[in-house]
Design a protein around this motif. Structure first.
Motif, PDB file in Angstrom:
ATOM      1  N   TRP A   1      43.205  46.171  46.612  1.00 23.23           N
ATOM      2  CA  TRP A   1      43.710  47.181  45.688  1.00 23.23           C
ATOM      3  C   TRP A   1      44.058  46.511  44.375  1.00 23.23           C
ATOM      4  CZ3 TRP A   1      46.714  44.697  49.164  1.00 23.23           C
ATOM      5  CH2 TRP A   1      47.966  44.256  48.772  1.00 23.23           C
ATOM      6  N   GLN A   2      44.095  47.316  43.311  1.00 25.36           N
ATOM      7  CA  GLN A   2      44.557  46.842  42.013  1.00 25.36           C
ATOM      8  C   GLN A   2      45.746  47.687  41.607  1.00 25.36           C
ATOM      9  OE1 GLN A   2      41.642  46.434  38.876  1.00 25.36           O
ATOM     10  NE2 GLN A   2      43.153  45.623  37.461  1.00 25.36           N
ATOM     11  N   ASP A   3      46.827  47.038  41.216  1.00 24.68           N
ATOM     12  CA  ASP A   3      48.052  47.709  40.793  1.00 24.68           C
ATOM     13  C   ASP A   3      47.883  48.157  39.336  1.00 24.68           C
ATOM     14  OD1 ASP A   3      50.660  48.171  39.657  1.00 24.68           O
ATOM     15  OD2 ASP A   3      51.526  47.154  41.386  1.00 24.68           O
ATOM     16  N   ASP A   4      47.942  49.457  39.108  1.00 24.14           N
ATOM     17  CA  ASP A   4      47.770  49.989  37.760  1.00 24.14           C
ATOM     18  C   ASP A   4      48.861  49.522  36.803  1.00 24.14           C
ATOM     19  OD1 ASP A   4      45.500  51.356  38.565  1.00 24.14           O
ATOM     20  OD2 ASP A   4      46.599  53.194  39.008  1.00 24.14           O
ATOM     21  N   ASP A   5      50.063  49.272  37.293  1.00 20.84           N
ATOM     22  CA  ASP A   5      51.169  48.864  36.428  1.00 20.84           C
ATOM     23  C   ASP A   5      51.041  47.413  35.961  1.00 20.84           C
ATOM     24  OD1 ASP A   5      52.318  51.370  36.641  1.00 20.84           O
ATOM     25  OD2 ASP A   5      53.602  50.796  38.324  1.00 20.84           O
ATOM     26  N   THR A   6      50.694  46.521  36.870  1.00 14.66           N
ATOM     27  CA  THR A   6      50.624  45.100  36.519  1.00 14.66           C
ATOM     28  C   THR A   6      49.214  44.649  36.160  1.00 14.66           C
ATOM     29  OG1 THR A   6      50.189  44.332  38.781  1.00 14.66           O
ATOM     30  CG2 THR A   6      52.518  44.597  38.115  1.00 14.66           C
ATOM     31  N   GLY A   7      48.210  45.404  36.592  1.00 15.31           N
ATOM     32  CA  GLY A   7      46.818  45.014  36.371  1.00 15.31           C
ATOM     33  C   GLY A   7      46.323  43.975  37.360  1.00 15.31           C
ATOM     34  N   ARG A   8      47.184  43.500  38.237  1.00 14.98           N
ATOM     35  CA  ARG A   8      46.789  42.475  39.215  1.00 14.98           C
ATOM     36  C   ARG A   8      46.085  43.113  40.405  1.00 14.98           C
ATOM     37  NH1 ARG A   8      52.375  39.076  38.939  1.00 14.98           N
ATOM     38  NH2 ARG A   8      51.856  37.935  37.037  1.00 14.98           N
ATOM     39  N   ALA A   9      45.165  42.350  40.993  1.00 14.65           N
ATOM     40  CA  ALA A   9      44.427  42.818  42.168  1.00 14.65           C
ATOM     41  C   ALA A   9      44.763  41.914  43.351  1.00 14.65           C
ATOM     42  CB  ALA A   9      42.927  42.797  41.894  1.00 14.65           C
TER      43      ALA A   9
ATOM     44  N   HIS B   1      34.915  46.718  52.288  1.00 14.05           N
ATOM     45  CA  HIS B   1      34.824  47.799  51.315  1.00 14.05           C
ATOM     46  C   HIS B   1      34.746  47.233  49.900  1.00 14.05           C
ATOM     47  CE1 HIS B   1      39.137  47.082  51.035  1.00 14.05           C
ATOM     48  NE2 HIS B   1      39.144  47.794  49.939  1.00 14.05           N
ATOM     49  N   VAL B   2      34.470  48.132  48.950  1.00  9.97           N
ATOM     50  CA  VAL B   2      34.281  47.763  47.544  1.00  9.97           C
ATOM     51  C   VAL B   2      35.328  48.464  46.693  1.00  9.97           C
ATOM     52  CG1 VAL B   2      32.696  47.915  45.574  1.00  9.97           C
ATOM     53  CG2 VAL B   2      31.786  47.475  47.875  1.00  9.97           C
ATOM     54  N   ILE B   3      35.873  47.739  45.713  1.00  5.56           N
ATOM     55  CA  ILE B   3      36.688  48.363  44.668  1.00  5.56           C
ATOM     56  C   ILE B   3      36.200  47.853  43.317  1.00  5.56           C
ATOM     57  CG2 ILE B   3      38.730  48.595  46.136  1.00  5.56           C
ATOM     58  CD1 ILE B   3      40.052  46.367  44.382  1.00  5.56           C
ATOM     59  N   THR B   4      36.529  48.593  42.279  1.00  5.35           N
ATOM     60  CA  THR B   4      36.279  48.152  40.918  1.00  5.35           C
ATOM     61  C   THR B   4      37.522  47.434  40.426  1.00  5.35           C
ATOM     62  OG1 THR B   4      34.781  49.994  40.514  1.00  5.35           O
ATOM     63  CG2 THR B   4      35.714  48.901  38.575  1.00  5.35           C
ATOM     64  N   ILE B   5      37.337  46.197  39.977  1.00  8.37           N
ATOM     65  CA  ILE B   5      38.428  45.400  39.416  1.00  8.37           C
ATOM     66  C   ILE B   5      38.201  45.304  37.923  1.00  8.37           C
ATOM     67  CG2 ILE B   5      39.465  43.091  39.317  1.00  8.37           C
ATOM     68  CD1 ILE B   5      38.953  42.809  42.292  1.00  8.37           C
ATOM     69  N   ASP B   6      39.262  45.557  37.155  1.00 10.42           N
ATOM     70  CA  ASP B   6      39.182  45.499  35.701  1.00 10.42           C
ATOM     71  C   ASP B   6      40.348  44.668  35.193  1.00 10.42           C
ATOM     72  OD1 ASP B   6      38.838  45.841  33.000  1.00 10.42           O
ATOM     73  OD2 ASP B   6      39.020  48.030  33.034  1.00 10.42           O
ATOM     74  N   THR B   7      40.106  43.370  35.014  1.00  6.92           N
ATOM     75  CA  THR B   7      41.117  42.434  34.532  1.00  6.92           C
ATOM     76  C   THR B   7      40.476  41.568  33.447  1.00  6.92           C
ATOM     77  OG1 THR B   7      40.586  40.635  36.066  1.00  6.92           O
ATOM     78  CG2 THR B   7      42.136  42.320  36.850  1.00  6.92           C
ATOM     79  N   PRO B   8      41.266  40.805  32.715  1.00  3.75           N
ATOM     80  CA  PRO B   8      40.660  39.888  31.736  1.00  3.75           C
ATOM     81  C   PRO B   8      39.706  38.876  32.383  1.00  3.75           C
ATOM     82  CG  PRO B   8      42.982  40.164  31.263  1.00  3.75           C
ATOM     83  CD  PRO B   8      42.727  40.848  32.582  1.00  3.75           C
ATOM     84  N   ALA B   9      39.940  38.525  33.646  1.00  3.40           N
ATOM     85  CA  ALA B   9      39.109  37.531  34.333  1.00  3.40           C
ATOM     86  C   ALA B   9      37.829  38.114  34.922  1.00  3.40           C
ATOM     87  CB  ALA B   9      39.912  36.854  35.442  1.00  3.40           C
ATOM     88  N   PHE B  10      37.826  39.428  35.218  1.00  4.18           N
ATOM     89  CA  PHE B  10      36.657  40.019  35.894  1.00  4.18           C
ATOM     90  C   PHE B  10      36.631  41.523  35.674  1.00  4.18           C
ATOM     91  CE2 PHE B  10      34.421  41.988  39.395  1.00  4.18           C
ATOM     92  CZ  PHE B  10      33.289  41.206  39.508  1.00  4.18           C
ATOM     93  N   ARG B  11      35.461  42.036  35.376  1.00  4.71           N
ATOM     94  CA  ARG B  11      35.249  43.487  35.307  1.00  4.71           C
ATOM     95  C   ARG B  11      34.000  43.813  36.101  1.00  4.71           C
ATOM     96  NH1 ARG B  11      36.917  44.464  29.094  1.00  4.71           N
ATOM     97  NH2 ARG B  11      39.127  44.395  29.560  1.00  4.71           N
TER      98      ARG B  11
END
Length: 176
Positions: free
Chosen positions: A101-109, A23-33
């Motif tokens: 999954w990406q944790d909204d609180d920590t921003g980590r995936a 499956h696909v998710i959108t990751i939004d972190t400083p390292a990857f968007r």
């Protein structure tokens, strides 16, 4: 949705198939968007030749542009012994199912997947930078939750087959 069209194809390593849980998710972190696809790697079943090397673990692909998918990390996973460690000298273990999954609180995936070769078969890697996955933890369900052993089928063989992670009441919750 009434007229889907194939726009790309992601080949597996020879003698390897991608199974359930892609499956696909959108990751939004400083390292990857962008959009990331996770797939598992397990050997082809009979009648395909057995004993031929195959990939293991999981692959991550940048599919932000679905017409031009790009590999981020290929054949990543557990190389440790069946003792709760993810790092060792083994070839990457075959895996069955993946979920990110990406944790909204920590921003980590993260990605969790099934290790086909161990009783410690719930493997978790951090993929906040999906080009550089990092091992986090692995678990043996019957050891961590002994109440799941209940004289069931297959002589109490308890193993992880598929997984989903959802945020419920502000808590990342895993259903295995």
């Amino acid at each position: 949705p009434a007229a889907p069209q194939q726009v790309a194809f992601l080949p597996a390593v020879p003698n390897t198939r991608h199974g359930e849980g892609a499956h696909v998710i959108t990751i939004d972190t400083p390292a990857f968007r962008g959009d990331v696809l996770a797939v598992n790697n397990e050997p082809m079943p009979s009648p395909c030749p057995q004993g031929v090397p195959s990939a293991g673990g999981f692959d991550l692909w940048n599919v932000t542009d679905p017409r031009n998918p790009r590999p981020l990390a290929i054949n990543v996973g557990d190389t440790g012994p069946d003792d709760g460690s993810l790092v060792g000298a083994d070839p990457v273990h075959q895996s069955h199912s993946t979920f990110m999954w990406q944790d909204d609180d920590t921003g980590r995936a993260y990605v969790v997947f099934t290790d086909n070769l161990e009783f410690h078969d719930v493997d978790i890697f951090e993929i906040t930078d999906p080009a550089n996955p990092r091992p986090v933890a692995e678990f043996f369900l019957a050891e961590r939750f002994p109440e799941v052993v209940d004289s069931s089928a297959f002589g109490d063989l308890i193993y992880h087959h598929d997984v989903v992670v959802k945020e419920i009441g502000g808590v990342q919750t895993m259903l295995i």
